[in-house]
Design a protein around this motif. Structure first.
Motif, PDB file in Angstrom:
ATOM      1  N   ARG A   1      57.793  18.528  25.179  1.00 58.02           N
ATOM      2  CA  ARG A   1      56.425  18.047  25.443  1.00 58.02           C
ATOM      3  C   ARG A   1      55.511  19.213  25.829  1.00 58.02           C
ATOM      4  O   ARG A   1      55.902  20.098  26.555  1.00 58.02           O
TER       5      ARG A   1
ATOM      6  N   SER B   1      51.160  19.842  26.706  1.00 58.52           N
ATOM      7  CA  SER B   1      49.828  19.234  26.796  1.00 58.52           C
ATOM      8  C   SER B   1      49.013  19.600  25.569  1.00 58.52           C
ATOM      9  O   SER B   1      49.071  20.731  25.084  1.00 58.52           O
TER      10      SER B   1
ATOM     11  N   ARG C   1      45.212  19.882  23.816  1.00 55.18           N
ATOM     12  CA  ARG C   1      43.788  19.963  24.159  1.00 55.18           C
ATOM     13  C   ARG C   1      42.892  19.888  22.932  1.00 55.18           C
ATOM     14  O   ARG C   1      41.726  20.255  22.978  1.00 55.18           O
TER      15      ARG C   1
ATOM     16  N   MET D   1      47.292  15.094  30.762  1.00 56.50           N
ATOM     17  CA  MET D   1      46.868  14.445  32.002  1.00 56.50           C
ATOM     18  C   MET D   1      45.693  15.216  32.570  1.00 56.50           C
ATOM     19  O   MET D   1      45.644  16.443  32.464  1.00 56.50           O
TER      20      MET D   1
ATOM     21  N   SER E   1      42.864  15.618  35.908  1.00 59.10           N
ATOM     22  CA  SER E   1      42.437  15.203  37.247  1.00 59.10           C
ATOM     23  C   SER E   1      41.068  15.768  37.547  1.00 59.10           C
ATOM     24  O   SER E   1      40.476  15.494  38.579  1.00 59.10           O
ATOM     25  N   HIS E   2      40.564  16.568  36.609  1.00 55.27           N
ATOM     26  CA  HIS E   2      39.314  17.268  36.861  1.00 55.27           C
ATOM     27  C   HIS E   2      38.410  17.221  35.630  1.00 55.27           C
ATOM     28  O   HIS E   2      37.283  16.724  35.696  1.00 55.27           O
ATOM     29  N   THR E   3      38.931  17.724  34.497  1.00 57.87           N
ATOM     30  CA  THR E   3      38.125  17.809  33.280  1.00 57.87           C
ATOM     31  C   THR E   3      37.473  16.453  32.970  1.00 57.87           C
ATOM     32  O   THR E   3      38.178  15.452  32.824  1.00 57.87           O
TER      33      THR E   3
ATOM     34  N   SER F   1      52.688  26.313  25.415  1.00 58.89           N
ATOM     35  CA  SER F   1      52.408  25.820  26.771  1.00 58.89           C
ATOM     36  C   SER F   1      52.645  26.975  27.744  1.00 58.89           C
ATOM     37  O   SER F   1      53.410  27.899  27.451  1.00 58.89           O
TER      38      SER F   1
ATOM     39  N   LYS G   1      56.791  28.466  32.566  1.00 63.54           N
ATOM     40  CA  LYS G   1      57.313  27.751  33.737  1.00 63.54           C
ATOM     41  C   LYS G   1      58.033  28.769  34.626  1.00 63.54           C
ATOM     42  O   LYS G   1      58.428  29.844  34.168  1.00 63.54           O
TER      43      LYS G   1
HETATM   44  C1  FMN Z   1      48.094  15.463  37.344  1.00 66.88           C
HETATM   45  C2  FMN Z   1      47.668  16.488  36.319  1.00 66.88           C
HETATM   46  C3  FMN Z   1      46.327  16.803  36.204  1.00 66.88           C
HETATM   47  C4  FMN Z   1      45.887  17.717  35.237  1.00 66.88           C
HETATM   48  N1  FMN Z   1      44.548  17.958  35.107  1.00 66.88           N
HETATM   49  C5  FMN Z   1      44.109  18.743  34.100  1.00 66.88           C
HETATM   50  C6  FMN Z   1      42.710  18.895  33.877  1.00 66.88           C
HETATM   51  O1  FMN Z   1      41.872  18.321  34.579  1.00 66.88           O
HETATM   52  N2  FMN Z   1      42.317  19.692  32.832  1.00 66.88           N
HETATM   53  C7  FMN Z   1      43.232  20.316  32.019  1.00 66.88           C
HETATM   54  O2  FMN Z   1      42.817  21.009  31.089  1.00 66.88           O
HETATM   55  N3  FMN Z   1      44.569  20.175  32.202  1.00 66.88           N
HETATM   56  C8  FMN Z   1      45.025  19.392  33.211  1.00 66.88           C
HETATM   57  N4  FMN Z   1      46.376  19.206  33.392  1.00 66.88           N
HETATM   58  C9  FMN Z   1      47.345  19.822  32.451  1.00 66.88           C
HETATM   59  C10 FMN Z   1      48.043  21.027  33.063  1.00 66.88           C
HETATM   60  O3  FMN Z   1      47.179  22.124  33.038  1.00 66.88           O
HETATM   61  C11 FMN Z   1      49.339  21.299  32.263  1.00 66.88           C
HETATM   62  O4  FMN Z   1      50.213  20.223  32.422  1.00 66.88           O
HETATM   63  C12 FMN Z   1      50.022  22.585  32.736  1.00 66.88           C
HETATM   64  O5  FMN Z   1      49.231  23.704  32.450  1.00 66.88           O
HETATM   65  C13 FMN Z   1      51.377  22.769  32.096  1.00 66.88           C
HETATM   66  O6  FMN Z   1      51.270  22.754  30.688  1.00 66.88           O
HETATM   67  P1  FMN Z   1      52.157  21.741  29.830  1.00 66.88           P
HETATM   68  O7  FMN Z   1      51.724  20.346  30.196  1.00 66.88           O
HETATM   69  O8  FMN Z   1      51.858  22.054  28.392  1.00 66.88           O
HETATM   70  O9  FMN Z   1      53.588  21.956  30.210  1.00 66.88           O
HETATM   71  C14 FMN Z   1      46.836  18.331  34.373  1.00 66.88           C
HETATM   72  C15 FMN Z   1      48.195  18.013  34.502  1.00 66.88           C
HETATM   73  C16 FMN Z   1      48.613  17.110  35.459  1.00 66.88           C
HETATM   74  C17 FMN Z   1      50.076  16.752  35.561  1.00 66.88           C
END
Ligand code: FMN
Length: 254
Positions: free
Chosen positions: A30, A32, A34, A142, A144-146, A185, A188
């Motif tokens: 997995r 994230s 964008r 996920m 929490s801000h954007t 990603s 870690k």
């Molecule tokens: C609770 C939570 C809130 C997050 N909020 C944001 C956000 O507001 N904007 C953003 O670009 N990424 C956000 N992320 C993504 C993280 O940046 C991302 O999970 C982290 O950099 C690790 O990358 P990966 O998910 O590809 O492993 C959030 C992730 C989590 C779990």
């Protein structure tokens, strides 16, 4: 030379992890996303994701969560903006103690415990949804801000979603089909930093600093702000967010 090795290490870490077990493979690979494609997400998929959320284990089966599903149209109608990163569906996840008030208001005497419990359970539900999304061949992120989507915009979301006291917006999971394969990603931690096998806490500062350096390297490469700069930007909004959350928290004990 150092740059070359860092780049090599980064690229090696991005290799897909081969794993025969399908669930494990989904979890380990997995990432994230964008940038989502224009392909719609069906209501059927959104329902399945919600079902995954509702199937999550929780303390004493209290299910201290509430979910607010949207497609891109309903999101636009509600927020007058698009789902961040072009997501075609989104679910706002809240920690929810409101129902507990109906059952046994004794929880109000233990706000720290019950607040933590509700956040923990709702966060687990969010992760269950993320895995379900990934397992169905879509991608997610996920937030929490954007885009004013979670924790840092408590009052805004409370007003928008008519949230009663005791319901705390935590995060939005935005999802859809990726515009192109997500290959990257951020690094870690070395497992040694986070797994304590001898039964007591050991901090390897050198490895923590190594990770921090790797993150800076990645941010530079991607032309994004470094973690410390991100923190500085956060500091501009955190006093307000902290106050909103503190006020919300106080309402648990009434
Ligand atoms: C609770 C939570 C809130 C997050 N909020 C944001 C956000 O507001 N904007 C953003 O670009 N990424 C956000 N992320 C993504 C993280 O940046 C991302 O999970 C982290 O950099 C690790 O990358 P990966 O998910 O590809 O492993 C959030 C992730 C989590 C779990």
């Amino acid at each position: 030379m150092k740059y070359f090795f860092k780049l090599l290490k980064l690229l090696l870490n991005q290799r897909g992890i081969k794993e025969n077990n399908e669930v494990l493979s989904v979890i380990l690979n997995r990432k994230s996303c964008r940038k989502f494609s224009k392909k719609k997400v069906t209501e059927d998929i959104i329902e399945k994701v919600l079902l995954a959320g509702a199937s999550t284990p929780s303390t004493v089966n209290l299910q201290t969560w509430s979910f607010f599903p949207f497609n891109d149209e309903s999101w636009y109608k509600k927020f007058n903006s698009h789902i961040p990163f072009g997501g075609k569906a989104a679910i706002i996840i809240c920690a929810d103690l409101k129902r507990l008030e109906v059952i046994d208001p004794v929880f109000k005497e233990y706000p720290y415990f019950f607040y933590t419990l509700s956040v923990m359970n709702a966060s687990l539900a969010a992760m269950n949804m993320a895995i379900a999304i990934e397992g169905m061949g879509l991608k997610s992120i996920m937030l929490s801000h954007t885009g004013r989507t979670g924790l840092v915009d408590y009052d805004y979301l409370k007003e928008k979603l008519s949230l009663p006291d005791l319901v705390f917006p935590l995060t939005t999971i935005a999802f859809g089909y990726p515009e192109k394969a997500v290959l990257f990603s951020p690094p870690k931690y070395d497992k040694e930093v986070i797994i304590h096998r001898d039964g007591f806490y050991q901090l390897n500062e050198k490895k923590v600093k190594d990770w921090f350096e790797d993150m800076d390297f990645v941010c530079n490469l991607a032309g994004k702000e470094k973690i410390t700069e991100k923190f500085k930007n956060y500091l501009k909004i955190l006093p307000r967010a902290e106050e909103e959350l503190a006020n919300a928290f106080k309402k648990i004990s009434g």
